[in-house]
Design a protein around this motif. Structure first.
Motif: not given
Length: 330
Positions: A90, A92-94, A96, A150, A287-289
């Motif tokens: 998670r 890694s989305i915030e 990168p 992700s 959640q995304p990813g």
């Protein structure tokens, strides 16, 4: 025998250092002690290692090539266990850029050191996240892994590809390990088992993603470490035969899991019993990813090295809760 261990203040790295030191080895442990999660916890792990005269800790960022090279100049070692990385799907989305620097640049720096020093074996951490949205269970090392969900997963797949290239070009012996949901004493505060335990003991609600309809191959830390050390002691031969993962060079890929896919809700049931109270469960969307299910086919590492996990969640989860209570004085 001297082993360089990156991520030595991390969850898995700490336990690997302990196991190697208990076997009479010398260990050089590296970590940059970043604040992704509690630095105090990382320092507590290091304090537990410091009593062993065979352990040397160096605070350095292996993704900073100059600082890394300067640190290595006066030190020698025979093999490397590369566990340091920016973890977390998670996050890694915030953030990168942190993943590109640590997981890609850092991995390349380790590969260069390994080939220039001609180390006997480089064992490195990959992740079950590389399987992405794979719907075929259990996940096999032969499965295609070119659809990551992700950036974290993409960096781990890229690490495997870089390692394959170095095995081909320089005949560098390597083993990549795809870990499946590792848990246990001294675990990571950003992972579900820690978060749930903290909330349950505090009488706070827990947020369960995927509406609770998720399964994970929960793998106890002692089993993970046994697999890592077994791999370390058995470098892949450079004989032209196809290895686990498809390489014909000295490079293998293994799943390390418990070889069981457990319902998330069942894990929470066991946590509640170990904590002695029921949780207030709040079901949340995916959640995304995230992926819905993980399940490791460990046939390759069983066949090659005799790996056989021994700790299921009925035993492992209460051990974690006991440690958590002791560490926090709860």
């Amino acid at each position: 025998m001297t082993t360089l261990v990156t991520g030595a203040a991390g969850f898995i790295g700490f336990h690997v250092c302990q196991r190697l030191l208990a076997g009479g080895e010398q260990v050089i442990g590296l970590d940059n002690l970043n604040d992704y999660y509690s630095v105090a916890l990382k320092r507590a792990r290091l304090a537990a290692l410091a009593s062993n005269s065979g352990f040397e800790f160096v605070e350095v960022d292996f993704a900073d090539n100059q600082a890394f090279q300067d640190m290595l100049a006066a030190r020698s070692f025979d093999r490397i266990v590369h566990l340091g990385a920016q973890a977390g799907v998670r996050y890694s989305i915030e953030n990168p850029h942190a993943y590109v620097q640590s997981n890609l640049v850092g991995h390349l720096n380790l590969l260069e050191v390994a080939r220039r020093r001609e180390v006997g074996h480089l064992v490195y951490a990959s992740s079950s996240s590389v399987y992405g949205g794979n719907e075929t269970l259990p996940f096999r090392v032969e499965d295609r892994v070119d659809h990551p969900l992700s950036l974290y997963a993409a960096t781990k797949k890229a690490d495997e590809l870089m390692s394959e290239t170095y095995a081909h070009l320089y005949r560098l012996p390597q083993t990549g390990l795809r870990f499946f949901t590792v848990y246990g004493p001294w675990g990571r505060p950003d992972m579900a088992m820690w978060l749930f335990t903290k909330a349950i003991l505090a009488g706070e609600p827990i947020g369960i993603f995927g509406e609770g309809d998720m399964r994970r191959d929960f793998t106890y830390i002692d089993d993970i470490v046994t697999g890592i050390v077994s791999c370390l002691e058995n470098p892949p031969p450079d004989d032209g035969a196809e290895k686990a993962g498809g390489s014909k060079g000295p490079h293998r890929l293994y799943n390390i899991g418990n070889n069981r896919s457990e319902e998330l809700m069942r894990m929470i049931d066991i946590l509640e019993e170990a904590c002695g109270r029921k949780a207030e469960r709040r079901l949340l969307p995916m959640q995304p990813g995230d992926v819905r299910d993980t399940y490791a086919d460990i046939g390759a590492i069983q066949r090659d090295l005799g790996f056989a996990p021994t700790t299921g969640i009925d035993e492992g989860v209460p051990r974690f809760v006991d440690w958590y209570r002791h560490y926090h004085g709860v």
